[in-house]
Design a protein around this motif. Structure first.
Motif, PDB file in Angstrom:
ATOM      1  N   UNK A  98       0.770  -1.213   0.053  1.00  0.00           N
ATOM      2  CA  UNK A  98      -0.148   0.082   0.116  1.00  0.00           C
ATOM      3  C   UNK A  98       0.870   1.285   0.078  1.00  0.00           C
ATOM      4  N   UNK A  99       0.588   2.350  -0.690  1.00  0.00           N
ATOM      5  CA  UNK A  99       1.204   3.461  -0.850  1.00  0.00           C
ATOM      6  C   UNK A  99       1.350   4.203   0.341  1.00  0.00           C
ATOM      7  N   UNK A 100       2.557   4.531   0.911  1.00  0.00           N
ATOM      8  CA  UNK A 100       2.439   5.457   2.222  1.00  0.00           C
ATOM      9  C   UNK A 100       1.798   6.595   2.274  1.00  0.00           C
ATOM     10  N   UNK A 101       1.498   7.320   1.244  1.00  0.00           N
ATOM     11  CA  UNK A 101       0.625   8.330   1.235  1.00  0.00           C
ATOM     12  C   UNK A 101      -0.802   8.280   1.704  1.00  0.00           C
ATOM     13  N   UNK A 102      -1.198   6.931   1.670  1.00  0.00           N
ATOM     14  CA  UNK A 102      -2.445   6.629   2.359  1.00  0.00           C
ATOM     15  C   UNK A 102      -2.682   6.543   3.725  1.00  0.00           C
ATOM     16  N   UNK A 103      -1.351   6.633   4.504  1.00  0.00           N
ATOM     17  CA  UNK A 103      -1.509   6.399   5.897  1.00  0.00           C
ATOM     18  C   UNK A 103      -1.546   7.664   6.534  1.00  0.00           C
ATOM     19  N   UNK A 104      -1.582   8.910   5.855  1.00  0.00           N
ATOM     20  CA  UNK A 104      -1.965  10.132   6.727  1.00  0.00           C
ATOM     21  C   UNK A 104      -3.226  10.736   5.852  1.00  0.00           C
ATOM     22  N   UNK A 105      -4.358  10.981   6.574  1.00  0.00           N
ATOM     23  CA  UNK A 105      -5.455  11.638   5.820  1.00  0.00           C
ATOM     24  C   UNK A 105      -6.245  12.202   6.610  1.00  0.00           C
ATOM     25  N   UNK A 106      -7.178  13.232   6.079  1.00  0.00           N
ATOM     26  CA  UNK A 106      -8.148  13.925   6.983  1.00  0.00           C
ATOM     27  C   UNK A 106      -9.185  12.881   7.315  1.00  0.00           C
ATOM     28  N   UNK A 107      -9.686  13.131   8.630  1.00  0.00           N
ATOM     29  CA  UNK A 107     -10.725  12.104   9.198  1.00  0.00           C
ATOM     30  C   UNK A 107     -12.309  12.964   9.363  1.00  0.00           C
ATOM     31  N   UNK A 108     -13.294  12.241   9.122  1.00  0.00           N
ATOM     32  CA  UNK A 108     -14.654  12.562   9.419  1.00  0.00           C
ATOM     33  C   UNK A 108     -15.116  11.804  10.518  1.00  0.00           C
ATOM     34  N   UNK A 109     -15.607  12.475  11.541  1.00  0.00           N
ATOM     35  CA  UNK A 109     -16.045  11.563  12.641  1.00  0.00           C
ATOM     36  C   UNK A 109     -17.650  11.565  12.844  1.00  0.00           C
ATOM     37  N   UNK A 110     -18.283  10.533  12.598  1.00  0.00           N
ATOM     38  CA  UNK A 110     -19.847  10.576  12.598  1.00  0.00           C
ATOM     39  C   UNK A 110     -20.248  10.048  14.104  1.00  0.00           C
ATOM     40  N   UNK A 111     -20.793  10.833  14.738  1.00  0.00           N
ATOM     41  CA  UNK A 111     -21.118  10.557  16.019  1.00  0.00           C
ATOM     42  C   UNK A 111     -22.254   9.844  16.485  1.00  0.00           C
ATOM     43  N   UNK A 112     -21.976   8.479  16.776  1.00  0.00           N
ATOM     44  CA  UNK A 112     -23.347   7.466  16.682  1.00  0.00           C
ATOM     45  C   UNK A 112     -23.485   6.979  18.262  1.00  0.00           C
ATOM     46  N   UNK A 113     -22.793   7.722  19.003  1.00  0.00           N
ATOM     47  CA  UNK A 113     -22.945   7.196  20.272  1.00  0.00           C
ATOM     48  C   UNK A 113     -23.986   6.800  21.149  1.00  0.00           C
ATOM     49  N   UNK A 114     -25.133   7.970  21.059  1.00  0.00           N
ATOM     50  CA  UNK A 114     -26.274   8.062  21.740  1.00  0.00           C
ATOM     51  C   UNK A 114     -27.121   6.692  21.042  1.00  0.00           C
ATOM     52  N   UNK A 115     -26.905   6.523  19.699  1.00  0.00           N
ATOM     53  CA  UNK A 115     -27.773   5.476  18.971  1.00  0.00           C
ATOM     54  C   UNK A 115     -27.288   3.978  19.480  1.00  0.00           C
ATOM     55  N   UNK A 116     -25.732   4.023  19.516  1.00  0.00           N
ATOM     56  CA  UNK A 116     -25.147   2.804  19.951  1.00  0.00           C
ATOM     57  C   UNK A 116     -25.527   2.283  21.413  1.00  0.00           C
ATOM     58  N   UNK A 117     -25.597   3.404  22.289  1.00  0.00           N
ATOM     59  CA  UNK A 117     -25.880   3.379  23.727  1.00  0.00           C
ATOM     60  C   UNK A 117     -27.456   2.542  23.811  1.00  0.00           C
ATOM     61  N   UNK A 118     -28.180   3.158  22.821  1.00  0.00           N
ATOM     62  CA  UNK A 118     -29.599   2.590  22.875  1.00  0.00           C
ATOM     63  C   UNK A 118     -29.911   1.194  22.306  1.00  0.00           C
ATOM     64  N   UNK A 119     -29.096   1.105  21.349  1.00  0.00           N
ATOM     65  CA  UNK A 119     -28.997  -0.145  20.476  1.00  0.00           C
ATOM     66  C   UNK A 119     -27.660  -0.743  20.093  1.00  0.00           C
ATOM     67  N   UNK A 120     -27.311  -1.960  20.846  1.00  0.00           N
ATOM     68  CA  UNK A 120     -25.851  -2.387  20.433  1.00  0.00           C
ATOM     69  C   UNK A 120     -25.961  -3.020  18.997  1.00  0.00           C
ATOM     70  N   UNK A 121     -27.152  -3.144  18.305  1.00  0.00           N
ATOM     71  CA  UNK A 121     -26.967  -3.631  17.049  1.00  0.00           C
ATOM     72  C   UNK A 121     -27.152  -2.256  15.869  1.00  0.00           C
ATOM     73  N   UNK A 122     -27.267  -1.233  16.387  1.00  0.00           N
ATOM     74  CA  UNK A 122     -27.169  -0.096  15.432  1.00  0.00           C
ATOM     75  C   UNK A 122     -26.525   0.144  14.512  1.00  0.00           C
ATOM     76  N   UNK A 123     -27.074   0.193  13.233  1.00  0.00           N
ATOM     77  CA  UNK A 123     -26.416   0.347  12.043  1.00  0.00           C
ATOM     78  C   UNK A 123     -26.423   1.811  11.477  1.00  0.00           C
ATOM     79  N   UNK A 124     -25.371   2.307  11.155  1.00  0.00           N
ATOM     80  CA  UNK A 124     -25.269   3.433  10.360  1.00  0.00           C
ATOM     81  C   UNK A 124     -25.547   3.289   9.026  1.00  0.00           C
ATOM     82  N   UNK A 125     -26.613   3.961   8.343  1.00  0.00           N
ATOM     83  CA  UNK A 125     -26.862   3.800   6.854  1.00  0.00           C
ATOM     84  C   UNK A 125     -26.463   4.962   6.192  1.00  0.00           C
TER      85      UNK A 125
END
Ligand SMILES: O=C(O)C(=O)c1ccccc1S
Ligand SMILES: [Mn+2]
Length: 262
Positions: A98-125
């Protein structure tokens, strides 16, 4: 701004603390929870072992060192395309190609903490991702997408972390259409706080284990068992996630580090 100026500014910001480094890595050792697959279909990664060679004693008077027995897919780790049958033929699909350039990149963080706390089988769609983009802005080609669930808070308790019962594991993850949408957006890869990139129920989804199936079919990467995503902004972090350069490796434990505004 020139690249030189950008790097110089980043260096200064790191030294002054204006940019903070968040450790997104779980401690790796014999207590690290590992994936448990149905024994009728698969073998599992053996437990991690740390064996001292010497510790300033008679077999090494001035030094200490250990040897490790560790699976590629242990703890906070990187999934390479060769990990899955759908990615097996990519010439740049193993940890050493794998090319080393792929090991550093911007990140998007989608907060599903409330949904996961309510349902351990939560699926992000896909719809959930699109709603997030409407609030935070578009996910761009080449960026990571990380699913925050705060599941890392269970790290101290393997049973709670794996969360399995007689019907199998119950941990949050993505739907197939979520990953399909992210592939259409040409993201770099998908990361989670759970033991794997797929949800616990993914073995029964279509296709089975859709995150693995679709990520690696598209020569894209996965990250599992991340921690501290709660310390990252929705957008703006830079993630460093570099696998060991294991020959023909299908994955590797990593030290995941995020650069974030202080
Ligand atoms: O890549 C992994 O560590 C992982 O999560 C996994 C590995 C093998 C089979 C199924 C899964 S779900
Ligand atoms: Mn893996």
């Amino acid at each position: 701004m020139t690249a030189n100026a950008s790097l110089s500014e980043l260096g200064e910001a790191l030294l002054t603390g204006a940019v903070r480094v968040v450790d997104c890595t779980a401690t790796l050792g014999p207590k690290t929870p590992l994936l448990k697959l149905p024994p009728e279909i698969a073998d599992d990664t053996p437990p991690i072992e740390i064996h001292p060679i010497s510790k300033y004693g008679d077999r090494g008077p001035y030094w200490a060192w250990n040897w490790l027995k560790v699976g590629e897919h242990s703890g906070t780790h990187f999934d390479a395309p060769h990990h899955w049958i759908t990615g097996k033929d990519y010439p740049d699909g193993s940890t050493d190609t794998i090319a080393a350039r792929n090991f550093v990149a911007p990140a998007n963080v989608i907060d599903c903490s409330a949904q996961a706390a309510a349902d351990p089988d939560f699926l992000l769609t896909a719809e959930g991702v699109k709603a997030w983009e409407a609030e935070h802005g578009p996910i761009k080609e080449g960026e990571w997408v990380l699913m925050r669930t705060d599941w890392c808070k269970r790290n101290g308790d393997a049973d709670a972390y794996l969360n399995a019962d007689e019907t199998g594991p119950h941990t949050p993850g993505p739907s197939a259409d979520c990953i399909q949408y992210l592939m259409e957006r040409k993201v770099l890869g998908w990361g989670t706080e759970c033991v794997g990139t797929d949800a616990g129920i993914a073995g029964g989804m279509t296709p089975p284990y859709p995150a693995h199936n679709l990520l690696h079919a598209n020569n894209r990467y996965g990250l599992a068992s991340l921690v501290n995503l709660s310390e990252l902004p929705a957008k703006g972090a830079i993630l460093i996630a570099a696998p060991l350069k294991i020959e023909n490796g299908t994955g590797s434990p990593i030290r995941a580090l995020a650069l974030v505004p202080a």
